[in-house]
Motif scaffolding. Structure first.
Motif, PDB file in Angstrom:
ATOM      1  N   PRO A 114       0.814  -1.216   0.000  1.00  0.00           N
ATOM      2  CA  PRO A 114       0.000   0.000   0.000  1.00  0.00           C
ATOM      3  C   PRO A 114       0.854   1.276   0.000  1.00  0.00           C
ATOM      4  CG  PRO A 114      -0.099  -1.061   2.149  1.00  0.00           C
ATOM      5  CD  PRO A 114       0.693  -1.965   1.250  1.00  0.00           C
ATOM      6  N   SER A 115       0.407   2.244  -0.780  1.00  0.00           N
ATOM      7  CA  SER A 115       1.063   3.559  -0.791  1.00  0.00           C
ATOM      8  C   SER A 115       0.553   4.375   0.396  1.00  0.00           C
ATOM      9  CB  SER A 115       0.723   4.289  -2.090  1.00  0.00           C
ATOM     10  OG  SER A 115      -0.662   4.620  -2.109  1.00  0.00           O
ATOM     11  N   GLN A 116       1.171   5.519   0.626  1.00  0.00           N
ATOM     12  CA  GLN A 116       0.686   6.406   1.689  1.00  0.00           C
ATOM     13  C   GLN A 116      -0.727   6.884   1.374  1.00  0.00           C
ATOM     14  OE1 GLN A 116       2.096   6.922   4.734  1.00  0.00           O
ATOM     15  NE2 GLN A 116       0.107   7.817   5.131  1.00  0.00           N
ATOM     16  N   ALA A 117      -1.018   7.136   0.097  1.00  0.00           N
ATOM     17  CA  ALA A 117      -2.372   7.543  -0.303  1.00  0.00           C
ATOM     18  C   ALA A 117      -3.383   6.435  -0.002  1.00  0.00           C
ATOM     19  CB  ALA A 117      -2.397   7.904  -1.783  1.00  0.00           C
ATOM     20  N   ASP A 118      -2.999   5.167  -0.221  1.00  0.00           N
ATOM     21  CA  ASP A 118      -3.875   4.033   0.097  1.00  0.00           C
ATOM     22  C   ASP A 118      -4.179   4.005   1.593  1.00  0.00           C
ATOM     23  OD1 ASP A 118      -3.746   3.185  -2.580  1.00  0.00           O
ATOM     24  OD2 ASP A 118      -2.132   1.747  -2.174  1.00  0.00           O
ATOM     25  N   LYS A 119      -3.162   4.220   2.408  1.00  0.00           N
ATOM     26  CA  LYS A 119      -3.334   4.204   3.860  1.00  0.00           C
ATOM     27  C   LYS A 119      -4.223   5.362   4.325  1.00  0.00           C
ATOM     28  CE  LYS A 119       1.212   2.118   4.563  1.00  0.00           C
ATOM     29  NZ  LYS A 119       2.575   2.348   5.072  1.00  0.00           N
ATOM     30  N   THR A 120      -4.013   6.530   3.734  1.00  0.00           N
ATOM     31  CA  THR A 120      -4.775   7.719   4.125  1.00  0.00           C
ATOM     32  C   THR A 120      -6.250   7.570   3.796  1.00  0.00           C
ATOM     33  OG1 THR A 120      -2.828   9.122   3.853  1.00  0.00           O
ATOM     34  CG2 THR A 120      -4.977  10.221   3.805  1.00  0.00           C
ATOM     35  N   VAL A 121      -6.566   7.129   2.571  1.00  0.00           N
ATOM     36  CA  VAL A 121      -7.974   6.994   2.184  1.00  0.00           C
ATOM     37  C   VAL A 121      -8.644   5.886   2.991  1.00  0.00           C
ATOM     38  CG1 VAL A 121      -7.776   5.392   0.209  1.00  0.00           C
ATOM     39  CG2 VAL A 121      -9.580   7.125   0.244  1.00  0.00           C
ATOM     40  N   THR A 122      -7.913   4.835   3.296  1.00  0.00           N
ATOM     41  CA  THR A 122      -8.473   3.754   4.121  1.00  0.00           C
ATOM     42  C   THR A 122      -8.849   4.284   5.489  1.00  0.00           C
ATOM     43  OG1 THR A 122      -7.154   2.099   2.951  1.00  0.00           O
ATOM     44  CG2 THR A 122      -8.020   1.470   5.112  1.00  0.00           C
ATOM     45  N   ASN A 123      -7.968   5.040   6.107  1.00  0.00           N
ATOM     46  CA  ASN A 123      -8.242   5.605   7.430  1.00  0.00           C
ATOM     47  C   ASN A 123      -9.454   6.538   7.393  1.00  0.00           C
ATOM     48  OD1 ASN A 123      -7.587   6.024  10.257  1.00  0.00           O
ATOM     49  ND2 ASN A 123      -6.985   8.073   9.622  1.00  0.00           N
ATOM     50  N   LYS A 124      -9.540   7.381   6.372  1.00  0.00           N
ATOM     51  CA  LYS A 124     -10.691   8.289   6.249  1.00  0.00           C
ATOM     52  C   LYS A 124     -11.999   7.518   6.123  1.00  0.00           C
ATOM     53  CE  LYS A 124     -10.528  12.009   3.717  1.00  0.00           C
ATOM     54  NZ  LYS A 124     -10.297  12.971   2.610  1.00  0.00           N
ATOM     55  N   ILE A 125     -11.989   6.452   5.343  1.00  0.00           N
ATOM     56  CA  ILE A 125     -13.198   5.655   5.143  1.00  0.00           C
ATOM     57  C   ILE A 125     -13.581   4.921   6.426  1.00  0.00           C
ATOM     58  CG2 ILE A 125     -14.190   3.698   3.871  1.00  0.00           C
ATOM     59  CD1 ILE A 125     -12.423   4.644   1.454  1.00  0.00           C
ATOM     60  N   VAL A 126     -12.595   4.378   7.137  1.00  0.00           N
ATOM     61  CA  VAL A 126     -12.862   3.703   8.408  1.00  0.00           C
ATOM     62  C   VAL A 126     -13.506   4.675   9.389  1.00  0.00           C
ATOM     63  CG1 VAL A 126     -11.758   2.665  10.456  1.00  0.00           C
ATOM     64  CG2 VAL A 126     -11.105   1.906   8.153  1.00  0.00           C
ATOM     65  N   GLN A 127     -12.969   5.894   9.485  1.00  0.00           N
ATOM     66  CA  GLN A 127     -13.511   6.888  10.414  1.00  0.00           C
ATOM     67  C   GLN A 127     -14.940   7.280  10.030  1.00  0.00           C
ATOM     68  OE1 GLN A 127     -12.021   7.576  13.284  1.00  0.00           O
ATOM     69  NE2 GLN A 127     -10.475   6.150  12.555  1.00  0.00           N
ATOM     70  N   ALA A 128     -15.192   7.472   8.741  1.00  0.00           N
ATOM     71  CA  ALA A 128     -16.545   7.820   8.283  1.00  0.00           C
ATOM     72  C   ALA A 128     -17.514   6.681   8.568  1.00  0.00           C
ATOM     73  CB  ALA A 128     -16.524   8.148   6.791  1.00  0.00           C
ATOM     74  N   GLY A 129     -17.076   5.453   8.379  1.00  0.00           N
ATOM     75  CA  GLY A 129     -17.928   4.297   8.639  1.00  0.00           C
ATOM     76  C   GLY A 129     -18.368   4.206  10.088  1.00  0.00           C
ATOM     77  N   LYS A 130     -17.501   4.615  10.996  1.00  0.00           N
ATOM     78  CA  LYS A 130     -17.843   4.577  12.420  1.00  0.00           C
ATOM     79  C   LYS A 130     -19.055   5.458  12.719  1.00  0.00           C
ATOM     80  CE  LYS A 130     -13.269   3.336  14.077  1.00  0.00           C
ATOM     81  NZ  LYS A 130     -12.069   3.736  14.815  1.00  0.00           N
ATOM     82  N   PHE A 131     -19.159   6.610  12.067  1.00  0.00           N
ATOM     83  CA  PHE A 131     -20.294   7.511  12.288  1.00  0.00           C
ATOM     84  C   PHE A 131     -21.607   6.898  11.806  1.00  0.00           C
ATOM     85  CE2 PHE A 131     -16.902  10.767  12.270  1.00  0.00           C
ATOM     86  CZ  PHE A 131     -17.166  11.333  13.505  1.00  0.00           C
ATOM     87  N   LEU A 132     -21.526   6.042  10.794  1.00  0.00           N
ATOM     88  CA  LEU A 132     -22.728   5.461  10.191  1.00  0.00           C
ATOM     89  C   LEU A 132     -22.992   4.031  10.651  1.00  0.00           C
ATOM     90  CD1 LEU A 132     -22.112   6.756   6.569  1.00  0.00           C
ATOM     91  CD2 LEU A 132     -23.782   7.631   8.213  1.00  0.00           C
ATOM     92  N   ASP A 133     -22.186   3.519  11.565  1.00  0.00           N
ATOM     93  CA  ASP A 133     -22.300   2.125  12.017  1.00  0.00           C
ATOM     94  C   ASP A 133     -22.143   1.141  10.863  1.00  0.00           C
ATOM     95  OD1 ASP A 133     -22.399   2.106  14.737  1.00  0.00           O
ATOM     96  OD2 ASP A 133     -24.583   2.117  14.883  1.00  0.00           O
ATOM     97  N   ILE A 134     -21.258   1.458   9.941  1.00  0.00           N
ATOM     98  CA  ILE A 134     -20.920   0.563   8.842  1.00  0.00           C
ATOM     99  C   ILE A 134     -19.447   0.202   9.010  1.00  0.00           C
ATOM    100  CG2 ILE A 134     -20.716   0.306   6.343  1.00  0.00           C
ATOM    101  CD1 ILE A 134     -23.009   2.340   6.063  1.00  0.00           C
ATOM    102  N   THR A 135     -19.194  -1.073   9.204  1.00  0.00           N
ATOM    103  CA  THR A 135     -17.845  -1.545   9.499  1.00  0.00           C
ATOM    104  C   THR A 135     -17.041  -1.754   8.216  1.00  0.00           C
ATOM    105  OG1 THR A 135     -18.705  -2.700  11.428  1.00  0.00           O
ATOM    106  CG2 THR A 135     -16.520  -3.354  10.661  1.00  0.00           C
ATOM    107  N   ILE A 136     -15.840  -1.212   8.199  1.00  0.00           N
ATOM    108  CA  ILE A 136     -14.908  -1.501   7.107  1.00  0.00           C
ATOM    109  C   ILE A 136     -14.162  -2.753   7.539  1.00  0.00           C
ATOM    110  CG2 ILE A 136     -13.028  -0.649   5.656  1.00  0.00           C
ATOM    111  CD1 ILE A 136     -15.804   0.920   5.563  1.00  0.00           C
ATOM    112  N   ILE A 137     -14.500  -3.857   6.925  1.00  0.00           N
ATOM    113  CA  ILE A 137     -13.981  -5.157   7.326  1.00  0.00           C
ATOM    114  C   ILE A 137     -12.558  -5.367   6.830  1.00  0.00           C
ATOM    115  CG2 ILE A 137     -14.331  -7.660   7.059  1.00  0.00           C
ATOM    116  CD1 ILE A 137     -17.373  -6.925   7.039  1.00  0.00           C
TER     117      ILE A 137
END
Length: 156
Positions: A114-137
């Motif tokens: 994974p690139s740094q961009a891959d890691k950054t977008v993954t973290n952003k999506i995980v954080q957004a999912g927490k607000f919606l109760d949708i788990t990034i598996i």
């Protein structure tokens, strides 16, 4: 004195309809049990003419029991990257009533690190999912023959 609001026609607004239609019975949907099973489903549903040519980002939408509700293609980019609109990602998940998501993208280079961009977008999506109760598996970076799993590497 008339205002702008007096001239507006409130009957001329767009209607928004949210629809998810499944063509497969719940009992016949494949279940994701590991990163390996997610990889197999991803490769089977990837365009073989594009996986080693251009980068794409897709999501597997999952039910509460990790059964596949569908695969949604988020974006198609160029040789070395593609963009992900997180709002569109979660609008698809909400439309399908998904409770879990597996992120997928390919690296045409064949390198699954994974690139740094891959890691950054993954973290952003995980954080957004927490607000919606949708788990990034998981987030898989795939090639036709191998993959990297953020979950297996404890990087989620």
């Amino acid at each position: 004195m008339k205002t702008t609001a007096d001239h507006q026609n409130w009957n001329n607004v767009s209607e928004i309809e949210l629809i998810y239609k499944s063509k497969i019975k719940a009992s016949e949907r494949p279940a994701i049990t590991s990163s390996s099973s997610a990889f197999k489903i991803a490769v089977q549903n990837w365009d073989k003419n594009k996986i080693e040519f251009i980068e794409q980002f897709k999501i597997i939408l999952l039910s509460q029991s990790n059964k596949v509700l569908g695969i949604y293609e988020m974006s198609t980019g160029g040789i070395s990257g593609t963009t992900v609109d997180i709002r569109l990602l979660f609008s698809a998940a909400l439309k399908a009533a998904a409770t879990g998501i597996i992120l997928l993208h390919n690296h045409p280079s064949g390198n699954t690190i994974p690139s740094q961009a891959d890691k950054t977008v993954t973290n952003k999506i995980v954080q957004a999912g927490k607000f919606l109760d949708i788990t990034i598996i998981d987030h898989l970076i795939i090639t036709p023959y191998s993959y990297y799993s953020f979950a297996d590497d404890n990087a989620l």
